[in-house]
Design a protein around this motif. Sequence first.
Motif, mmCIF file in Angstrom:
data_model
loop_
_atom_site.group_PDB
_atom_site.id
_atom_site.type_symbol
_atom_site.label_atom_id
_atom_site.label_comp_id
_atom_site.label_asym_id
_atom_site.label_seq_id
_atom_site.Cartn_x
_atom_site.Cartn_y
_atom_site.Cartn_z
ATOM 1 N N ASN A 16 35.918 58.183 -59.575
ATOM 2 C CA ASN A 16 36.067 57.919 -60.929
ATOM 3 C C ASN A 16 37.620 58.488 -61.522
ATOM 4 N N LEU A 17 38.435 58.150 -60.754
ATOM 5 C CA LEU A 17 39.801 58.554 -61.490
ATOM 6 C C LEU A 17 40.647 57.621 -61.968
ATOM 7 N N LYS A 18 40.146 56.361 -61.684
ATOM 8 C CA LYS A 18 40.829 55.039 -62.250
ATOM 9 C C LYS A 18 39.674 54.185 -62.753
ATOM 10 N N SER A 19 39.923 53.549 -63.740
ATOM 11 C CA SER A 19 39.075 52.546 -64.006
ATOM 12 C C SER A 19 39.434 51.163 -64.194
ATOM 13 N N ALA A 20 38.251 50.031 -64.049
ATOM 14 C CA ALA A 20 38.954 48.808 -63.723
ATOM 15 C C ALA A 20 40.053 48.517 -64.823
ATOM 16 N N LYS A 80 43.362 65.811 -54.380
ATOM 17 C CA LYS A 80 44.110 66.712 -55.086
ATOM 18 C C LYS A 80 43.752 66.522 -56.734
ATOM 19 N N LYS A 81 44.026 64.972 -57.184
ATOM 20 C CA LYS A 81 43.768 64.408 -58.603
ATOM 21 C C LYS A 81 42.315 64.964 -58.824
ATOM 22 N N TYR A 82 41.481 64.639 -58.024
ATOM 23 C CA TYR A 82 40.176 64.690 -58.124
ATOM 24 C C TYR A 82 39.491 66.090 -58.581
ATOM 25 N N ILE A 83 40.438 67.155 -57.991
ATOM 26 C CA ILE A 83 39.943 68.515 -58.197
ATOM 27 C C ILE A 83 40.765 69.141 -59.319
ATOM 28 N N GLU A 84 42.007 68.650 -59.618
ATOM 29 C CA GLU A 84 42.796 69.283 -60.654
ATOM 30 C C GLU A 84 42.180 69.701 -61.522
ATOM 31 N N PRO A 85 41.586 68.737 -62.513
ATOM 32 C CA PRO A 85 41.139 69.333 -63.723
ATOM 33 C C PRO A 85 39.873 70.125 -63.464
ATOM 34 N N PRO A 86 39.868 71.160 -64.440
ATOM 35 C CA PRO A 86 38.459 72.150 -64.232
ATOM 36 C C PRO A 86 37.180 71.284 -64.573
ATOM 37 N N PRO A 87 36.180 71.641 -63.944
ATOM 38 C CA PRO A 87 35.195 71.048 -64.082
ATOM 39 C C PRO A 87 34.449 71.318 -65.341
ATOM 40 N N ILE A 88 34.094 70.071 -65.997
ATOM 41 C CA ILE A 88 33.438 70.262 -67.628
ATOM 42 C C ILE A 88 31.807 69.945 -67.333
ATOM 43 N N ILE A 89 31.306 69.678 -66.289
ATOM 44 C CA ILE A 89 29.757 69.755 -66.568
ATOM 45 C C ILE A 89 29.287 70.794 -65.670
ATOM 46 N N GLU A 90 28.083 70.849 -65.776
ATOM 47 C CA GLU A 90 27.143 71.746 -64.851
ATOM 48 C C GLU A 90 26.544 71.250 -63.939
ATOM 49 N N ASP A 148 38.509 76.878 -53.562
ATOM 50 C CA ASP A 148 39.249 77.146 -51.721
ATOM 51 C C ASP A 148 39.803 75.740 -51.442
ATOM 52 N N LEU A 149 39.179 74.570 -52.087
ATOM 53 C CA LEU A 149 39.746 73.288 -51.400
ATOM 54 C C LEU A 149 41.350 73.130 -52.099
ATOM 55 N N LYS A 150 41.309 73.698 -53.630
ATOM 56 C CA LYS A 150 42.593 73.546 -54.010
ATOM 57 C C LYS A 150 43.685 74.293 -53.298
ATOM 58 N N SER A 151 43.485 75.674 -52.699
ATOM 59 C CA SER A 151 44.098 76.354 -51.974
ATOM 60 C C SER A 151 44.644 75.630 -50.607
ATOM 61 N N TRP A 152 43.472 75.013 -50.072
ATOM 62 C CA TRP A 152 43.528 74.656 -48.657
ATOM 63 C C TRP A 152 44.496 73.410 -48.870
ATOM 64 N N LEU A 153 44.410 72.417 -49.849
ATOM 65 C CA LEU A 153 45.165 71.166 -49.820
ATOM 66 C C LEU A 153 46.593 71.549 -50.226
#
Length: 153
Positions: A16-20, A80-90, A148-153
């Motif tokens: 869900n990083l891009k739309s059609a 990296k793009k996927y985890i970049e924004p802070p999660p906004i959902i529970e 941890d994934l942010k740091s790992w990548l």
Amino acid sequence: MNDTEKFRFKLELILNLKSAKDIQDWATNRIEQDIIDSEALEICFFSKEKQVLDYFHNIKFEWLNLVPAVKRKTFREILKKYIEPPPIIEYSEQLIRNLFRMMLGLSKIAEDEDLYDFIDHYHDEFYLGLDGFYNLVPEDVWPSFLNDLKSWL
């Protein structure tokens, strides 16, 4: 459109990083630069976003002629793009379970064993938390994994 672009777009749609619409806009810009890109031209003529989604859904990862290093590099860039924004959902247990399953599957497709092992470690922690064998509650494993994934990548 080359196989790397197809791989990238398919992953970005899955995550869900891009739309059609984003892809249709890309195709329009591509045609302005390269009128003979028949696949980009085809995407330009899709009248509905569902057609774009179906187009990429029907592309099998196995059909794409990419060397493993390109798959790994592309997947990591997208991740990296996927985890970049802070999660906004529970995150619920079911959502976390599905996200780990999806990430494991995508890392296999990308032929990234190191990343697969990293994700699998947190996937195991999640299940150990569910069974009460780990000191984190399952819902805390996902944010810890992302950090941890942010740091790992």
